[in-house]
Write an enzyme that holds these catalytic residues in place. Structure first.
Site, PDB file in Angstrom:
ATOM      1  N   GLU A 131     -10.348 -85.652  40.562  1.00 51.39           N
ATOM      2  CA  GLU A 131     -10.789 -86.906  41.638  1.00 51.39           C
ATOM      3  C   GLU A 131      -9.929 -86.902  42.553  1.00 51.39           C
ATOM      4  O   GLU A 131      -8.826 -87.533  42.545  1.00 51.39           O
ATOM      5  CB  GLU A 131     -10.994 -87.955  40.654  1.00 51.39           C
ATOM      6  CG  GLU A 131     -11.799 -89.137  41.640  1.00 51.39           C
ATOM      7  CD  GLU A 131     -11.420 -90.555  40.940  1.00 51.39           C
ATOM      8  OE1 GLU A 131     -12.429 -91.261  40.785  1.00 51.39           O
ATOM      9  OE2 GLU A 131     -10.162 -91.074  40.806  1.00 51.39           O
ATOM     10  N   GLU A 185     -10.299 -97.536  33.563  1.00 49.75           N
ATOM     11  CA  GLU A 185      -9.176 -97.052  34.528  1.00 49.75           C
ATOM     12  C   GLU A 185      -8.320 -97.947  35.101  1.00 49.75           C
ATOM     13  O   GLU A 185      -8.813 -98.716  35.879  1.00 49.75           O
ATOM     14  CB  GLU A 185     -10.080 -96.075  35.429  1.00 49.75           C
ATOM     15  CG  GLU A 185      -9.030 -95.282  36.299  1.00 49.75           C
ATOM     16  CD  GLU A 185      -9.812 -94.484  37.360  1.00 49.75           C
ATOM     17  OE1 GLU A 185     -10.884 -94.531  37.628  1.00 49.75           O
ATOM     18  OE2 GLU A 185      -8.936 -93.584  37.966  1.00 49.75           O
TER      19      GLU A 185
HETATM   20 MN   LIG Z   1      -9.564 -92.242  39.191  1.00 50.32          MN
END
Ligand SMILES: [Mn+2]
Length: 270
Positions: free
Chosen positions: A247, A153
């Site tokens: 998230e 990420e």
């Molecule tokens: Mn994230």
């Protein structure tokens, strides 16, 4: 595309962008009641969640496991893949491998976010990128052996100074030649770093392995100023069929964040 919502089991991550907290069973029940396809779980470590118990929870609630986070490796255990200390780097790789092994039992990928660390002092940017590349190379082997995917990420500039955009992530993975590592496109980080979110997703194409579905302010999709229509259109265009996983901050409260997420998921994903 499928919907997912996050459940954090890490007390040290309190204040972080997770919708449900502390109680995996309650999080699964709430996710199922709202019609989510899956949960994304952030455990304190690989032994915190018994696979049989997790299997039963998922089955009882008709849910899949979207992904498993490794953030506790950093926030709880202070492990970083780019630490100046080789022993810490080795422990960090082992921690990620253990989470990957757990996740693979559920055909889910593990996520590398904060464990990538930052460059600083004696660890210059080229050195840190070499450490990160070496770690991803080893973890790619592990993912390949498990028949699973690992998600890397890119984070915004306030969280890492290594790789901030999808484009830089693609370039990094392409140079490493990994087979089983994909990028996690977090729409909150991208809102800070990308020139155009839809264009960035189109350019990353098959490298996009997971999406964190968050608004500009890291609240639930619909509670900020991100325009989701062109983003979802770009994901459709690249043939993305994975998760849009919330998230996001549990604001104004967990259930409202989850409800708003699923309402906007249904609005944009048809
Ligand atoms: Mn994230």
């Amino acid at each position: 595309m499928k919907s997912a919502v996050t459940v954090s089991l890490v007390p040290e991550a309190r204040g972080g962008p997770f919708v449900y907290w502390d109680d995996l069973a309650a999080g699964c029940r709430a996710a199922a009641a709202l019609g989510f396809d899956a949960v994304e779980v952030f455990p304190p470590g690989p032994d915190a969640v018994a696979p049989d118990a997790l299997r039963a929870l998922l089955d009882d609630n008709g849910l899949s496991l979207a992904a498993v986070g490794t953030g506790a490796g950093w926030v709880k255990h202070k492990l970083s893949l780019t630490s100046p200390d080789a022993a810490v780097r080795d422990k960090a790789v082992a921690f990620v491998q253990s989470i990957m092994t757990l996740a693979a039992k559920f055909d889910a990928p593990a996520i590398i976010g904060s464990m990538q660390g930052k460059w600083d002092g004696a660890v210059t940017k080229p050195i840190a990128l070499r450490y990160l590349g070496s770690a991803l190379f080893k973890l790619d082997e592990h993912a390949h052996d498990l028949g699973t995917t690992l998600l890397y990420e890119p984070l915004n500039r306030y969280e890492t100074n290594l790789i901030n955009t999808l484009g830089d992530g693609v370039q990094f993975l392409a140079a490493l030649g990994t087979r089983s590592v994909k990028l996690l496109a977090d729409l909150y980080h991208m809102n800070i770093e990308e020139t155009n979110l839809a264009d960035a997703l189109r350019s990353a194409g098959p490298y996009v392995g997971h999406v964190h579905f968050a608004d500009s302010n890291r609240r639930a999709a619909g509670l900020g100023h991100t325009d989701f229509a062109p983003i979802v259109a770009a994901l459709v265009e690249i043939g993305y069929t994975g998760y849009l996983s919330a998230e996001v901050l549990p604001l104004p409260d967990s259930d409202t964040a989850a409800r708003t997420t699923i309402a906007n998921f249904r609005k944009y994903v048809t």
